[in-house]
Motif scaffolding. Structure first.
Motif, PDB file in Angstrom:
ATOM      1  N   TYR A   1      24.157  29.125  21.686  1.00 13.76           N
ATOM      2  CA  TYR A   1      24.406  29.573  23.054  1.00 13.76           C
ATOM      3  C   TYR A   1      24.609  31.081  23.078  1.00 13.76           C
ATOM      4  O   TYR A   1      25.276  31.644  22.226  1.00 13.76           O
ATOM      5  N   PHE A   2      23.968  31.712  24.063  1.00 16.80           N
ATOM      6  CA  PHE A   2      23.944  33.174  24.111  1.00 16.80           C
ATOM      7  C   PHE A   2      24.458  33.630  25.468  1.00 16.80           C
ATOM      8  O   PHE A   2      23.713  34.055  26.336  1.00 16.80           O
ATOM      9  N   HIS A   3      25.734  33.450  25.671  1.00  9.89           N
ATOM     10  CA  HIS A   3      26.364  33.846  26.925  1.00  9.89           C
ATOM     11  C   HIS A   3      27.868  33.837  26.695  1.00  9.89           C
ATOM     12  O   HIS A   3      28.335  33.365  25.662  1.00  9.89           O
ATOM     13  N   GLU A   4      28.600  34.336  27.668  1.00 15.53           N
ATOM     14  CA  GLU A   4      30.050  34.318  27.535  1.00 15.53           C
ATOM     15  C   GLU A   4      30.552  32.883  27.636  1.00 15.53           C
ATOM     16  O   GLU A   4      29.991  32.074  28.376  1.00 15.53           O
ATOM     17  N   VAL A   5      31.589  32.593  26.860  1.00 15.39           N
ATOM     18  CA  VAL A   5      32.124  31.235  26.861  1.00 15.39           C
ATOM     19  C   VAL A   5      33.585  31.270  27.303  1.00 15.39           C
ATOM     20  O   VAL A   5      34.253  32.287  27.148  1.00 15.39           O
ATOM     21  N   PRO A   6      34.114  30.163  27.817  1.00 22.76           N
ATOM     22  CA  PRO A   6      33.449  28.873  28.031  1.00 22.76           C
ATOM     23  C   PRO A   6      32.670  28.850  29.343  1.00 22.76           C
ATOM     24  O   PRO A   6      32.919  29.674  30.217  1.00 22.76           O
ATOM     25  N   VAL A   7      31.727  27.930  29.458  1.00 19.80           N
ATOM     26  CA  VAL A   7      31.001  27.754  30.709  1.00 19.80           C
ATOM     27  C   VAL A   7      31.407  26.414  31.319  1.00 19.80           C
ATOM     28  O   VAL A   7      31.811  25.498  30.601  1.00 19.80           O
ATOM     29  N   PRO A   8      31.330  26.287  32.645  1.00 18.56           N
ATOM     30  CA  PRO A   8      31.758  25.035  33.283  1.00 18.56           C
ATOM     31  C   PRO A   8      30.896  23.842  32.859  1.00 18.56           C
ATOM     32  O   PRO A   8      29.743  24.012  32.461  1.00 18.56           O
ATOM     33  N   ASP A   9      31.480  22.678  32.945  1.00 15.46           N
ATOM     34  CA  ASP A   9      30.806  21.402  32.667  1.00 15.46           C
ATOM     35  C   ASP A   9      30.322  21.267  31.227  1.00 15.46           C
ATOM     36  O   ASP A   9      29.389  20.525  30.943  1.00 15.46           O
ATOM     37  N   HIS A  10      30.908  22.012  30.337  1.00 16.42           N
ATOM     38  CA  HIS A  10      30.555  21.886  28.924  1.00 16.42           C
ATOM     39  C   HIS A  10      31.830  21.825  28.093  1.00 16.42           C
ATOM     40  O   HIS A  10      32.873  22.292  28.517  1.00 16.42           O
ATOM     41  N   TYR A  11      31.694  21.234  26.921  1.00 18.96           N
ATOM     42  CA  TYR A  11      32.797  21.300  25.970  1.00 18.96           C
ATOM     43  C   TYR A  11      32.236  21.698  24.618  1.00 18.96           C
ATOM     44  O   TYR A  11      31.019  21.755  24.435  1.00 18.96           O
ATOM     45  N   TYR A  12      33.118  22.021  23.686  1.00 16.37           N
ATOM     46  CA  TYR A  12      32.683  22.568  22.405  1.00 16.37           C
ATOM     47  C   TYR A  12      33.164  21.668  21.273  1.00 16.37           C
ATOM     48  O   TYR A  12      34.314  21.235  21.269  1.00 16.37           O
ATOM     49  N   MET A  13      32.251  21.401  20.356  1.00 20.32           N
ATOM     50  CA  MET A  13      32.569  20.452  19.301  1.00 20.32           C
ATOM     51  C   MET A  13      32.279  21.096  17.946  1.00 20.32           C
ATOM     52  O   MET A  13      31.177  21.607  17.717  1.00 20.32           O
TER      53      MET A  13
END
Lengths: 302, 200
Positions: free
Chosen positions: A142-154
């Protein structure tokens, strides 16, 4: 450049056949001194770590430190700390807290002297859509600022399975489970067949396809024989829960670096530990639990 | 006759499987965890307490624990240095009156204002909804009045993080070590690197 097992033996055979005495003749890079040649000779004929006596462990560690001095001009301390009594390490990852900053990954690379050329990383973080559970569907680039809505990180790394398939696959017994639960590799006993890599259902192992390169200034000098000491080409490596840190009571580098506190590490045999609190009070799951590998790595949600 | 022998063998092997299966199943990690109820001596390694720590006024399941202090990392503490009888120039007002603080905390009617947390009578202290005075180093007492779920997770170890060591005296980060109390959500930022797909 170091000499790998095959060229070494080939060269040794040739020199013996030619009546020569120089053991180093087979190597692409000549040892610069007689001392280095002697050290390499002893290193080559040492035992598997598990069969070494305390004296032998001390001797090899001394040789490795001296070799690091000769080859990289740095003073490293290679430890052989034994596991602590009544300790079994466990790890928990909070999927609802991780925001995908990946500071754990960079801390791990730095701590464990991972190859910078091939960008070897033990930890992977995937951006996953809400509701998606298959980690294969996640995006790690992913190439953008995080976090983004409707996503989670694993996060995925070695899970230090109690019943680890990688150990069973190894033909040379170069990888095993330590009494404190850490699955380790004796790099010098690994023949580089990569069976363990194929056996691991979690993609937890990394192979050195080339000679690993770590800038001299960035080498972590506090090392462990089974942990972050400098590896060679053709050797398998993996996460060791930062054995050089954890056996000295410290948290693994990834846990220490996490800016959101998503990572919990501790002793599973201590009823008062944080990891036990998580197991008791949180909704936990393990990846591919149905395979029966019994990982010591839980995911949990708040 | 051979038929009878076959049946006996089958029966016997069935019994054997029944006897062995529970023994095999008993070696899993969950069983090991459930069986481990003996207290663990976590003080066997003497870990140094970081300089700026205070003992938490509560206990976790393992007894006393410590938290990173706050007062020494607040820029212009003690607040009474300015909020007192000290005179200042009007032109310094903007710089001194916390114009940089933007309150992004809570939503709607639940939104706190300055005096929801700061003690109006003594600005060197905080105060909760019941007007109890709370020290800046023990701000977890204040946060916990609304965020009680996070608080109990923090005390137990499922929220927040430990300082450096997993063994030894338990030292954890304070609420405000990670969260800016005026804007507690973490700022969006770029990840420090990227990951390759699983099979690469």
């Amino acid at each position: 450049m170091k000499c790998d097992r095959r060229t070494f033996v080939k060269g040794m055979g040739l020199t013996v056949a030619a009546g020569g005495a120089a053991l180093s003749a087979g190597c692409s890079s000549m040892p610069s001194s007689g001392e280095e040649m002697k050290l390499r000779f002893h290193e080559y004929f040492k035992e598997n770590y598990r069969l070494m006596t305390q004296l032998e462990k001390e001797q090899t560690v001394e040789r490795l430190a001296r070799l690091a001095k000769l080859n990289h001009d740095i003073d490293v301390q290679v430890g052989t700390q034994e596991p602590l009594e009544q300790v079994l390490y466990g790890y928990a990852f909070n999927v609802s807290r991780c925001e995908g900053f990946m500071d754990c990954v960079t801390a791990c690379v730095k701590e464990n002297n991972l190859d910078r050329n091939s960008k070897t990383q033990y930890i992977r973080i995937f951006e996953m859509e809400h509701g998606e559970t298959d980690v294969g569907s996640g995006d790690g680039k992913y190439f953008h600022e995080v976090p983004v809505p409707d996503h989670y990180y694993m996060g995925v790394q070695c899970f230090h399975c109690e019943s680890a398939p990688c150990i069973k696959a190894c033909p040379t017994k170069a990888t095993w489970r330590e009494p404190d639960g850490i699955v380790v590799v004796d790099y010098d006993w690994c023949i580089g067949c990569r069976y363990c890599m194929a056996a691991c259902p979690y993609w937890g192992r990394r192979f050195n396809w080339g000679e690993p390169h770590v800038p001299r200034a960035e080498i972590t000098k506090k090392q462990h024989y089974l942990g972050n000491r400098l590896r060679n080409k053709g050797e398998m490596e993996k996460c060791t829960f930062c054995i050089q840190r954890s056996r000295n009571g410290k948290l693994p580098a990834c846990v220490d670096a996490c800016p959101t506190g998503s990572r919990v590490f501790g002793n599973l045999l201590d009823p008062d530990s944080e990891i036990r609190f998580v197991l008791k009070n949180k909704k936990v799951f393990r990846m591919k639990e149905e395979l029966g590998t019994d990982p010591k790595f839980w995911y949990f949600i708040d | 006759m051979p038929k009878l022998r076959l049946v006996t063998i089958l029966l016997l092997s069935g019994l054997l499987v029944l006897a062995v299966a529970p023994a095999l199943a008993g070696h899993g990690i969950m069983e090991k965890v459930k069986e481990a109820n003996e207290p663990f001596d976590s003080l066997q390694i003497d870990t140094p307490l970081p300089k700026n720590t205070v003992q938490v006024k509560e206990e976790y399941q393992g007894g006393a624990f410590w938290v990173l202090s706050r007062k020494d990392s607040i820029g212009r503490f003690p607040c009474s240095r300015c909020h007192g009888k000290k005179k200042s120039f009007k032109r310094e007002g903007a710089a001194l009156a916390h114009g940089d603080i933007e309150l992004v905390h809570g939503q709607g009617e639940e939104r706190p204002e300055c005096k929801s947390c700061h003690n109006e009578k003594n600005l060197d202290l905080l105060s909760d909804k019941k007007d109890r005075e709370i020290d800046f180093d023990h701000s977890y007492q204040l946060c916990g009045q609304c965020h009680f779920r996070q608080k109990s997770d923090w005390v137990g170890g499922a929220h927040g993080k430990r300082h450096t060591y997993w063994i030894g005296k338990r030292v954890v980060w304070n609420c405000a070590t990670c969260h800016d109390p005026h804007s507690p959500r973490f700022k969006k930022r770029w990840p420090s690197t990227y990951s390759l797909p699983l099979d690469k």
